[in-house]
Design an enzyme around this catalytic site. Structure first.
Site, PDB file in Angstrom:
ATOM      1  N   ASN A 399       2.778  -1.916  -5.030  1.00  0.00           N
ATOM      2  CA  ASN A 399       1.482  -1.988  -5.275  1.00  0.00           C
ATOM      3  C   ASN A 399       0.773  -0.855  -4.694  1.00  0.00           C
ATOM      4  O   ASN A 399       0.170   0.112  -5.339  1.00  0.00           O
ATOM      5  CB  ASN A 399       0.995  -3.293  -4.471  1.00  0.00           C
ATOM      6  CG  ASN A 399      -0.687  -3.557  -5.256  1.00  0.00           C
ATOM      7  OD1 ASN A 399      -1.204  -2.706  -5.436  1.00  0.00           O
ATOM      8  ND2 ASN A 399      -1.017  -4.738  -5.004  1.00  0.00           N
ATOM      9  N   ASP A 400       0.737  -0.832  -3.239  1.00  0.00           N
ATOM     10  CA  ASP A 400       0.162   0.278  -2.849  1.00  0.00           C
ATOM     11  C   ASP A 400       0.374   1.672  -3.058  1.00  0.00           C
ATOM     12  O   ASP A 400      -0.281   2.576  -2.970  1.00  0.00           O
ATOM     13  CB  ASP A 400      -0.214   0.305  -1.231  1.00  0.00           C
ATOM     14  CG  ASP A 400      -0.866  -1.080  -0.965  1.00  0.00           C
ATOM     15  OD1 ASP A 400      -1.765  -1.615  -1.515  1.00  0.00           O
ATOM     16  OD2 ASP A 400      -0.412  -1.851   0.280  1.00  0.00           O
ATOM     17  N   VAL A 401       1.876   1.971  -3.373  1.00  0.00           N
ATOM     18  CA  VAL A 401       2.322   3.199  -3.305  1.00  0.00           C
ATOM     19  C   VAL A 401       2.299   3.739  -4.629  1.00  0.00           C
ATOM     20  O   VAL A 401       2.751   4.936  -5.308  1.00  0.00           O
ATOM     21  CB  VAL A 401       4.119   3.188  -3.102  1.00  0.00           C
ATOM     22  CG1 VAL A 401       4.184   2.995  -1.580  1.00  0.00           C
ATOM     23  CG2 VAL A 401       4.522   2.084  -3.958  1.00  0.00           C
TER      24      VAL A 401
END
Lengths: 473, 105
Positions: A399-401
């Site tokens: 998600n964040d990456v």
């Protein structure tokens, strides 16, 4: 064996002991050096372990007290039983643990090391022959912080401890640190009788333990790898402090070496996320209400059969794995799918973000376990230029990456972190359990993009469905 | 001030080792690929279990005639230290085993 060496006033045993410490120290350095290259890493670990074993054995056989007495049989048996207990327990846990839980385990082992240092310092404080009071107290404080801090880090990685974001934590931490320093100065002044000092030391221990907790609590869960690396260097320094008490060169060198190497490693990890260490410790990560003013857009779902068609008729597919893949233990079925696609003539690559998962290199270890060939794993910087030519990117539990906010939204807490630019690909399929936010709790606008399709479900089930659909095509 | 000077002089060898080792640590860990960050951290973590030597020395010369608090704490220190060392090296080896397996193919 234990005859006096002429002219030196020492016995052969003492010479052998010091020489073995020198060897052990050299082994530690060689070990860590080899560990920093992929081809030699495993050998490096063996070197370091051999150094440790050597130092342990020679200490058991040759160590003498100040009075000149060796280790008595009763003590020897007690130590051997204790070592056997630790070895069996440690290696069984280390062998049995699932690959996904490895970061937690490193954290736990670091905690035990810190605890051991704190205990040694605590006992040595009451030893009247010990003259290095300052060093002893520092060892006690640093070891205790490493212990309680690592336990909190473990709790966070395991999802047992939540993030505490409160502005006052910064001041509370400074205050506790000040209390610790004052305590050390007060005890060092030595105006208090021994009994009072003993009590004070236990209070100091308690305060240091509390500091470890309040130090780690406000740091975001996503930053735990950095914190563990930092606490790891704390453990090293604490061990070196104990080495100072015994004037033991192997302990001093080993401890300080881990302390400095660990600090550099911590800085390198921060760099991989494009942040400074100070920013990690002070700036609480995640939970930011950034980008709330942006239009959310519509989420478009995709079915297994549509996804199977999309993937099979592409020429270039990139898979971006994240923690969701690890949690679902889906690495094997993921590899099965990749092989199926390759049989259809599709070029499949895995894009590895340096901090995907809970630790750097986490994804490499998982995919290697599933026997994904090494050449197929491509690092972020090498895959990004290729993104616009990629037909489909399959994001599995990451998600964040892959959050484009890191590139274009200065108000986002992850702004500036390098990401895999999956949004530049022609199509993006995101496998996710639900619309929940990622580990850093930040909204991801990739999910609402025009070229993105969502495939909801656990990574393992979804991949299995995909495999079945591809086979049926 | 006198105390500090005395401290430096009596411990000059140890202080030499400490300062040089700090530089050594910085030098050894340079240009590490991010893939190796976790195993390296884990391996360094195992080395920090060198406190086990302190535990052995402590319990080795402890009074075993009665069950005293220092003996118990010392034994705990040895167990914790060994957990750190043994567990640390084994878990690092397990992480690195994966790298080796794929290289053979």
């Amino acid at each position: 064996m234990d005859t006096a060496v002429s002219n030196l006033g020492v016995t052969t045993g003492e010479v052998i002991l010091e020489f073995s410490y020198l060897l052990a120290a050299v082994f530690f350095v060689i070990g860590l050096k080899l560990l920093s290259h992929p081809q030699t890493a495993r050998r490096g670990n063996m070197w370091a372990a051999a150094g440790m074993l050597l130092a342990m054995i020679t200490t058991l056989i040759f160590h003498k007290s100040e009075a000149g007495g060796g280790i008595q049989m009763v003590n020897l048996i007690i130590i051997l039983v204790a070592i056997a207990t630790g070895t069996v327990l440690g290696s069984v846990i280390a062998r049995r643990i699932q690959m996904t839980a490895m970061p937690q385990l490193v954290s736990i082992f670091n905690a035990t090391g810190g605890a051991a240092s704190a205990l040694v310092a605590l006992i040595e404080f009451s030893n009247p022959d010990n003259e290095s009071t300052l060093v002893t107290l520092l060892g006690l404080v640093i070891g205790s912080i490493a212990f309680s801090g690592s336990m909190i880090a473990y709790g966070k990685l395991d999802g047992k401890v939540g993030d505490v974001f409160a502005g006052f934590m910064k001041y509370l931490n400074l205050f506790i640190l000040l209390v610790v320093v004052l305590f050390i100065i007060y005890i060092m002044a030595g105006n208090t009788p021994m009994e009072t000092q003993q009590v004070l030391v236990y209070v100091l221990l308690a305060v240091a333990l509390v500091y470890g907790v309040t130090f780690v609590l406000p740091i975001g869960g996503a930053d735990m790898p950095v914190v563990i690396s930092l606490l790891n260097s704390f453990t090293g320094i604490a061990a070196a402090m104990a080495g100072f008490i015994y004037q033991n060169q192997a302990m001093i060198l080993g401890g300080i070496f881990v302390g400095s190497a660990g600090t550099i490693l911590t800085v390198l990890m921060c760099k991989a996320m494009n942040r400074s260490l100070l920013n990690v410790i002070i700036g609480s990560f995640g939970g930011g209400g950034a980008g709330v003013d942006r239009e959310q857009g519509i989420v478009k779902e995709i079915t297994a059969s549509d996804a199977a068609v999309l993937l099979s008729y592409s020429s270039k597919v990139v898979i971006v794995p994240g923690y969701g893949l690890a949690v679902a233990q889906a690495q094997h079925v993921c590899n099965d799918m990749a092989k199926l696609l390759e049989n259809e003539g599709v070029e499949v690559k895995f894009a590895i973000h340096p901090v995907a998962g809970r630790m750097p290199g986490h994804m490499n270890v998982l995919l290697a376990e599933a026997e994904v060939p090494y050449e197929k794993l491509v690092e972020m910087d090498d895959i990004n230029p290729d993104m616009p030519n990629t037909d489909v990117v399959l994001v599995i539990g990451a998600n964040d990456v892959v959050n484009p906010a890191a590139l274009d939204d200065p108000s986002s807490p992850i702004y500036g972190m390098p990401i895999i630019k999956v949004h530049e690909a022609k199509n993006v399929v995101v496998m996710k359990r639900g619309m929940g936010k990622g580990y850093a709790a930040i909204e991801n606008f990739l999910f609402f993009a025009d070229n993105t399709r969502m495939f909801f479900g656990s990574a393992k089930d979804s991949l299995q469905k995909l495999v079945n659909e591809i086979k049926n095509l | 001030m006198d105390n500090l000077i005395a401290f430096f002089y009596t411990n000059k060898e140890a202080i030499f080792i400490i300062v040089l080792t700090i530089f050594l640590g910085f030098e050894v860990i340079s240009n590490v690929p991010s893939v190796l960050h976790t195993p390296l951290m884990s391996g360094a973590n195992a080395i920090s279990g060198v406190i086990i030597i302190g535990g052995i020395i402590l319990v080795g010369h402890a009074d075993t005639s009665t069950l005293n608090i220092n003996l118990v704490l010392g034994i705990l220190a040895v167990i914790f230290g060994t957990l750190n060392v043994a567990g640390g090296f084994v878990v690092t080896d397990r992480m690195l085993e994966m790298f080796e397996k794929k290289r053979k193919k």
